[in-house]
Design a protein around this motif. Sequence first.
Motif, PDB file in Angstrom:
ATOM      1  N   ASP A 126       0.811  -1.215   0.000  1.00  0.00           N
ATOM      2  CA  ASP A 126       0.000   0.000   0.000  1.00  0.00           C
ATOM      3  C   ASP A 126       0.847   1.269   0.000  1.00  0.00           C
ATOM      4  OD1 ASP A 126       1.003   0.124   2.577  1.00  0.00           O
ATOM      5  OD2 ASP A 126      -0.947   0.015   3.572  1.00  0.00           O
ATOM      6  N   GLY A 127       2.173   1.114   0.001  1.00  0.00           N
ATOM      7  CA  GLY A 127       3.059   2.264  -0.069  1.00  0.00           C
ATOM      8  C   GLY A 127       3.177   3.070   1.206  1.00  0.00           C
ATOM      9  N   SER A 128       2.626   2.576   2.305  1.00  0.00           N
ATOM     10  CA  SER A 128       2.641   3.346   3.550  1.00  0.00           C
ATOM     11  C   SER A 128       3.926   3.170   4.348  1.00  0.00           C
ATOM     12  CB  SER A 128       1.454   2.951   4.429  1.00  0.00           C
ATOM     13  OG  SER A 128       1.583   1.609   4.882  1.00  0.00           O
ATOM     14  N   ARG A 129       4.668   2.113   4.042  1.00  0.00           N
ATOM     15  CA  ARG A 129       5.849   1.798   4.837  1.00  0.00           C
ATOM     16  C   ARG A 129       6.999   1.404   3.913  1.00  0.00           C
ATOM     17  NH1 ARG A 129       5.790   1.434  10.103  1.00  0.00           N
ATOM     18  NH2 ARG A 129       3.525   1.524   9.977  1.00  0.00           N
ATOM     19  N   LEU A 130       8.188   1.829   4.315  1.00  0.00           N
ATOM     20  CA  LEU A 130       9.394   1.524   3.552  1.00  0.00           C
ATOM     21  C   LEU A 130      10.341   0.727   4.431  1.00  0.00           C
ATOM     22  CD1 LEU A 130      10.674   2.370   0.710  1.00  0.00           C
ATOM     23  CD2 LEU A 130      12.096   3.907   2.079  1.00  0.00           C
ATOM     24  N   TYR A 131      10.783  -0.426   3.940  1.00  0.00           N
ATOM     25  CA  TYR A 131      11.711  -1.278   4.674  1.00  0.00           C
ATOM     26  C   TYR A 131      13.090  -1.207   4.037  1.00  0.00           C
ATOM     27  CZ  TYR A 131       7.402  -3.169   6.603  1.00  0.00           C
ATOM     28  OH  TYR A 131       6.175  -3.294   7.226  1.00  0.00           O
ATOM     29  N   VAL A 132      14.115  -1.064   4.854  1.00  0.00           N
ATOM     30  CA  VAL A 132      15.489  -1.041   4.367  1.00  0.00           C
ATOM     31  C   VAL A 132      16.282  -2.101   5.115  1.00  0.00           C
ATOM     32  CG1 VAL A 132      15.297   1.420   3.835  1.00  0.00           C
ATOM     33  CG2 VAL A 132      16.307   0.711   6.007  1.00  0.00           C
ATOM     34  N   ALA A 133      17.273  -2.659   4.450  1.00  0.00           N
ATOM     35  CA  ALA A 133      18.050  -3.740   5.066  1.00  0.00           C
ATOM     36  C   ALA A 133      19.479  -3.704   4.568  1.00  0.00           C
ATOM     37  CB  ALA A 133      17.410  -5.095   4.754  1.00  0.00           C
ATOM     38  N   THR A 152       6.239   6.309   5.190  1.00  0.00           N
ATOM     39  CA  THR A 152       6.479   7.101   3.990  1.00  0.00           C
ATOM     40  C   THR A 152       5.754   8.445   4.022  1.00  0.00           C
ATOM     41  OG1 THR A 152       4.676   5.957   2.840  1.00  0.00           O
ATOM     42  CG2 THR A 152       6.906   5.083   2.549  1.00  0.00           C
ATOM     43  N   ALA A 153       4.701   8.563   4.830  1.00  0.00           N
ATOM     44  CA  ALA A 153       3.970   9.826   4.914  1.00  0.00           C
ATOM     45  C   ALA A 153       4.777  10.885   5.654  1.00  0.00           C
ATOM     46  CB  ALA A 153       2.621   9.619   5.590  1.00  0.00           C
ATOM     47  N   THR A 154       5.479  10.463   6.696  1.00  0.00           N
ATOM     48  CA  THR A 154       6.234  11.408   7.520  1.00  0.00           C
ATOM     49  C   THR A 154       7.742  11.292   7.334  1.00  0.00           C
ATOM     50  OG1 THR A 154       6.386   9.890   9.401  1.00  0.00           O
ATOM     51  CG2 THR A 154       4.425  11.286   9.266  1.00  0.00           C
ATOM     52  N   GLY A 155       8.209  10.156   6.805  1.00  0.00           N
ATOM     53  CA  GLY A 155       9.639   9.909   6.693  1.00  0.00           C
ATOM     54  C   GLY A 155      10.273   9.435   7.976  1.00  0.00           C
ATOM     55  N   ALA A 156       9.472   9.288   9.024  1.00  0.00           N
ATOM     56  CA  ALA A 156      10.012   8.942  10.335  1.00  0.00           C
ATOM     57  C   ALA A 156      10.344   7.453  10.451  1.00  0.00           C
ATOM     58  CB  ALA A 156       9.012   9.316  11.420  1.00  0.00           C
ATOM     59  N   ASP A 158      10.227   3.968  12.094  1.00  0.00           N
ATOM     60  CA  ASP A 158       9.242   3.269  12.917  1.00  0.00           C
ATOM     61  C   ASP A 158       9.880   2.976  14.276  1.00  0.00           C
ATOM     62  OD1 ASP A 158       7.630   1.317  14.188  1.00  0.00           O
ATOM     63  OD2 ASP A 158       6.839   0.669  12.267  1.00  0.00           O
ATOM     64  N   PRO A 159       9.336   3.500  15.362  1.00  0.00           N
ATOM     65  CA  PRO A 159       9.972   3.316  16.670  1.00  0.00           C
ATOM     66  C   PRO A 159       9.821   1.907  17.235  1.00  0.00           C
ATOM     67  CG  PRO A 159       7.890   4.467  16.931  1.00  0.00           C
ATOM     68  CD  PRO A 159       8.125   4.344  15.450  1.00  0.00           C
ATOM     69  N   ASP A 160       8.921   1.112  16.687  1.00  0.00           N
ATOM     70  CA  ASP A 160       8.645  -0.200  17.260  1.00  0.00           C
ATOM     71  C   ASP A 160       9.185  -1.362  16.438  1.00  0.00           C
ATOM     72  OD1 ASP A 160       7.130   0.921  19.402  1.00  0.00           O
ATOM     73  OD2 ASP A 160       5.480   1.224  17.996  1.00  0.00           O
ATOM     74  N   PHE A 161       9.388  -1.152  15.148  1.00  0.00           N
ATOM     75  CA  PHE A 161       9.872  -2.239  14.299  1.00  0.00           C
ATOM     76  C   PHE A 161      11.385  -2.344  14.449  1.00  0.00           C
ATOM     77  CE2 PHE A 161      11.369  -4.020  10.257  1.00  0.00           C
ATOM     78  CZ  PHE A 161      10.574  -5.156  10.170  1.00  0.00           C
ATOM     79  N   ALA A 162      11.845  -3.332  15.220  1.00  0.00           N
ATOM     80  CA  ALA A 162      13.270  -3.425  15.509  1.00  0.00           C
ATOM     81  C   ALA A 162      13.745  -4.857  15.689  1.00  0.00           C
ATOM     82  CB  ALA A 162      13.605  -2.609  16.750  1.00  0.00           C
ATOM     83  N   PRO A 163      13.473  -5.752  14.718  1.00  0.00           N
ATOM     84  CA  PRO A 163      14.087  -7.083  14.787  1.00  0.00           C
ATOM     85  C   PRO A 163      15.589  -6.961  14.609  1.00  0.00           C
ATOM     86  CG  PRO A 163      13.079  -6.755  12.650  1.00  0.00           C
ATOM     87  CD  PRO A 163      12.701  -5.564  13.489  1.00  0.00           C
ATOM     88  N   SER A 164      16.347  -7.969  15.042  1.00  0.00           N
ATOM     89  CA  SER A 164      17.808  -7.843  15.034  1.00  0.00           C
ATOM     90  C   SER A 164      18.478  -9.106  14.522  1.00  0.00           C
ATOM     91  CB  SER A 164      18.311  -7.525  16.440  1.00  0.00           C
ATOM     92  OG  SER A 164      17.747  -6.334  16.914  1.00  0.00           O
ATOM     93  N   ALA A 173      11.381  -9.071   0.742  1.00  0.00           N
ATOM     94  CA  ALA A 173      10.140  -9.144  -0.033  1.00  0.00           C
ATOM     95  C   ALA A 173       9.015  -8.850   0.938  1.00  0.00           C
ATOM     96  CB  ALA A 173       9.975 -10.515  -0.675  1.00  0.00           C
ATOM     97  N   VAL A 174       8.043  -8.067   0.492  1.00  0.00           N
ATOM     98  CA  VAL A 174       6.986  -7.605   1.385  1.00  0.00           C
ATOM     99  C   VAL A 174       5.621  -7.877   0.764  1.00  0.00           C
ATOM    100  CG1 VAL A 174       6.082  -5.656   2.678  1.00  0.00           C
ATOM    101  CG2 VAL A 174       8.523  -5.767   2.166  1.00  0.00           C
TER     102      VAL A 174
END
Length: 248
Positions: A126-133, A152-156, A158-164, A173-174
């Motif tokens: 839906d284009g709302s989120r951008l994942y980088v790796a 993607t709306a704010t460029g911020a 994600d404070p909670d998405f933090a797998p390691s 792939a999403v």
Amino acid sequence: MLLVPPMSAGADTTPAPGEPATVTADALPTWQTDGVVLAMEIVNGVAYVGGNFDHVRPPGVPRGGAGEVARTGLAAFDAATGALLPWAPVATGPIFTDDVVQTECDNLGSNQYRCDTVWEIKASPDGSRLYVAGDFGKIGTERRYRIAAFDTATGALDPDFAPSPNSRVRALAVSDTTVFAGVISPSSTTSPGPGWPPSTGRTGRCCPGRRPRTSGSWPWCCLRAGPGSSWAATSTGSTTSGSTGCRP
């Protein structure tokens, strides 16, 4: 006899309504990086790029010249005009010492290296989120081990998405419900390790009861987006496909 002078062919990039659009091979001015770009994703009119670079500069400007600005591993441009956008997260990694040459990391001299390359960028459907790796260990001042997400709306960030994951993430792939991450690992029996702990909220973890599988040397692990803002592990997934990355 009426003689008509020959006309040169040209692309009509703004055709009349109902006429098919054509393209031109004319060179367009393009911002340059001082390193390599390895990934690009276009979302909502924005071209996001990732790789191993520290600066970008305007078209025609030599390296280090006027107008060069800092962009570390990530940058964004207007997909229509090519203009640089303000989005400027900093992807960095720790400095370490190794007697073995690290060919895909920054060589700082005296056997010191820094691995902070962004290898892959993928957007949610839906284009709302951008994942980088990639190899990085931080985004700005926040710890994000090799994978991170942005709104993607704010460029911020994600404070909670933090797998390691404990090694390089080379492929993403999403789907609507799942983020698949191709994790570089020594063997198919190597778990991504304690960096993917069971947890609550949108932190994610490895698929329960499964070890990463491989196609070649590309193990995988997956995260699943649940309803609303919740995340949970999933027992479904897929292998990667060679160097093309993992697929849902």
